[in-house]
Enzyme design. Structure first.
Site, PDB file in Angstrom:
ATOM      1  N   GLU A 135       4.195  -3.729  12.386  1.00  0.00           N
ATOM      2  CA  GLU A 135       3.233  -2.649  12.141  1.00  0.00           C
ATOM      3  C   GLU A 135       2.094  -3.312  11.383  1.00  0.00           C
ATOM      4  OE1 GLU A 135       1.042  -0.316  11.022  1.00  0.00           O
ATOM      5  OE2 GLU A 135       2.399   0.601   9.556  1.00  0.00           O
TER       6      GLU A 135
ATOM      7  N   GLU B 150       8.059   3.490  14.615  1.00  0.00           N
ATOM      8  CA  GLU B 150       8.871   3.945  13.484  1.00  0.00           C
ATOM      9  C   GLU B 150       8.863   5.468  13.448  1.00  0.00           C
ATOM     10  OE1 GLU B 150       8.924   0.261  10.437  1.00  0.00           O
ATOM     11  OE2 GLU B 150       7.161   1.525  10.217  1.00  0.00           O
TER      12      GLU B 150
ATOM     13  N   ASN C 282       0.805  -1.235   0.000  1.00  0.00           N
ATOM     14  CA  ASN C 282       0.000   0.000   0.000  1.00  0.00           C
ATOM     15  C   ASN C 282       0.838   1.286   0.000  1.00  0.00           C
ATOM     16  OD1 ASN C 282       0.707  -0.448   2.668  1.00  0.00           O
ATOM     17  ND2 ASN C 282      -1.237   0.266   3.495  1.00  0.00           N
TER      18      ASN C 282
ATOM     19  N   CYS D   8      -3.445   1.517   6.742  1.00  0.00           N
ATOM     20  CA  CYS D   8      -3.739   0.898   8.041  1.00  0.00           C
ATOM     21  C   CYS D   8      -4.224   1.937   9.050  1.00  0.00           C
ATOM     22  CB  CYS D   8      -2.530   0.136   8.553  1.00  0.00           C
ATOM     23  SG  CYS D   8      -1.053   1.128   8.499  1.00  0.00           S
TER      24      CYS D   8
END
Ligand code: ADP
Length: 485
Positions: A255, A463, A157, A289
């Site tokens: 993640e 992150e 994505n 997400c």
């Protein structure tokens, strides 16, 4: 792919500083999701080549760990500048293989590059500590060292930024990487590999492997030389990888999926909430997400919010991402289309009202209409599973306590959003939401300067920001005796 710098287009895996010539000739075709035209064939490699990459990464990592942090920083800065120089071509590669509008692809390149730049700076700030001695002759010194070789698996994505977001801290901390991009979108990762070589990163430090996912996953997880796995993708795959990491007790950063609540209280700035909801919902056709999955609107303003939201969503132009006026591209593949349709039909069966869209776009193929479902309820699939499509279910709520309970009633804990102008409520709700990230009066939250990540089944690790480097570092202390005279 029509781009200016054709060197960015690579079809083979990048291992130990070389583009691997295919041994057994097995290739995979990659298609543009906007028109199903083939954009190229990439050659995939097997276990032997993956192991070769791990070996090369081990050798490179040992040398790289000793390179002064200032030099590491300079190398990453060269990569950052190369990404900016090639921004338009890199953006086009994303749009060709992933489908998102060029404007979003350009933004993705800047976003990914920002992580390289941020961690290039942070490379110089990997500080330790000096702890007071626990005995009169003792001193304790804490140092931080790179974990070692990192296995890295990324999704389709954000095919460029999700990799850049991991490269920044991994390489800045002194780790080496063996990476596998998603099968739908290999070209963005291979282009970054090409630029890493141009930036002068040593051979073997950064490897990109095109391979079957399970073969790659098992080779990486079985290898005791690979000390860490970093993964961005679905919760189901993340759980599998986490279990398999136990055999070699790897450090794991995950993640994973999210199911973001987007709450609009009746004291909110309505226009701003509508704009925020559109940005959080329809970016990348809803395939992020952190995208708003459940839009909760307080009952007093429910109708007014819906009216304004529908009016603005109507203006979204769906089309090929390469066309300048496109706001929303296609979905990534047939499975994504099937899931989106299933969520819409399930919502209508359970009492939802389609206020806009609801079906395949007239362009056909993988295009789906921007969709709004009013009267949504908690039993629907849209209220519980990630849709990963341009579908906005709108739920009504009465009280703050009720909406917090409903918002937290999810195994996911990645992003959340809410709109209010009340200061006390801002604090209260921010603290109550069981999510790693909260957007207060905004629908866009990501930045390389902030610690992106989730709680619960949305993952572990962060992150970006000053915290992002910790995921790639081990702490060691040295207990020094005999300091007394
Ligand atoms: P999605 O369903 O959105 O594609 P996945 O979690 O399946 O999400 O994919 C994310 C990344 O994980 C991709 O690079 C994919 O190839 C990889 N992947 C999927 N299954 C496995 C597996 N069993 N082992 C290793 N990698 C995997």
């Amino acid at each position: 792919m029509e781009i200016i710098n054709k060197n960015l287009i690579k079809h083979q895996s990048y291992i130990d500083g070389e583009w691997l010539e295919m041994l057994d000739g097995s290739t995979t075709s990659i298609y543009n999701p906007a028109n199903q035209e083939k954009i190229g064939d990439v050659s995939s490699c097997g276990i032997k080549e993956i192991n070769k990459a791990i070996e090369a990464a081990c050798i490179a990592q040992k040398k790289w760990a000793k390179v002064p942090s200032k030099e590491k920083s300079e190398a990453l800065n060269r990569l950052y500048l190369l990404m900016l120089e090639n921004q338009e071509d890199l953006a086009k590669i994303i749009t060709y293989e992933q489908g998102k509008p060029l404007l979003e692809s350009r933004g993705e390149i800047l976003y990914g590059a920002a992580y390289i730049q941020w961690f290039a700076e942070e490379a110089k700030r990997i500080y330790g500590d000096i702890i007071p001695g626990h005995m009169s002759d003792r001193r304790t010194v804490v140092i931080k060292q790179p974990i070692g070789v990192v296995g890295c698996i990324t999704p389709w994505n954000f095919p460029s930024a999700m990799l850049a977001r991991k490269m920044g801290p991994a390489l800045a901390s002194g780790c080496a990487m063996v990476c596998k991009p998603a099968p739908q979108t290999p070209y963005s990762a291979l282009a970054l590999a090409y630029l890493s070589k141009e930036a002068g990163l040593p051979k073997g430090l950064f490897n990109v492997i095109i391979s079957d996912a399970e073969i790659f996953g098992s080779a990486i997880l079985k290898s005791s030389a690979v000390r860490k796995l970093t993964f961005t993708g679905s919760t189901a795959t993340g759980k599998k990888l986490l279990k398999a990491s136990a055999d070699t007790v790897k450090r794991v950063s995950l993640e994973l999926g999210g199911h973001a609540p987007f709450i609009v209280f009746d004291d909110a700035d309505l226009e701003s909430a509508i704009d925020g909801a559109i940005a959080a919902k329809y970016r990348n056709s809803g395939q992020t997400c952190v995208c708003a999955n459940r839009i909760y609107v307080q009952s007093k303003i429910y109708e007014k919010f819906c009216e304004g939201f529908i009016e603005k969503v109507k203006l979204i132009k769906t089309g090929n991402g390469l066309d300048d006026d496109t706001d929303q591209g296609p979905l990534i593949d047939e499975n994504a289309l099937i899931k989106t349709k299933k969520h819409v039909s399930n919502a209508t069966e359970l009492g939802g009202l389609i206020a806009l869209g609801g079906k395949t776009h007239k362009l056909g193929g993988l295009f789906f209409e921007p969709t709004i479902i009013k009267n949504s309820n908690d039993k629907m699939l849209v209220a519980n599973e990630e849709t990963f499509g341009p579908v906005a279910p709108i739920f009504a709520f009465e009280t703050e306590r009720e909406v917090i309970q409903r918002a937290n009633n999810s195994p996911y804990g990645l992003a959340s959003y809410f709109y209010t102008r009340d200061l006390a409520k801002s604090w209260r709700v921010s603290e109550e939401l069981e999510y790693g990230m909260v957007g207060l009066n905004t629908g866009i939250i990501s930045s390389e300067m902030a610690p992106f990540g989730g709680i619960k089944e949305s993952g572990m690790g962060r992150e970006g920001s000053k915290y992002g480097m910790d995921d790639y570092l081990e702490i060691k202390y040295i207990s020094i005796a005999g300091v007394d005279d």
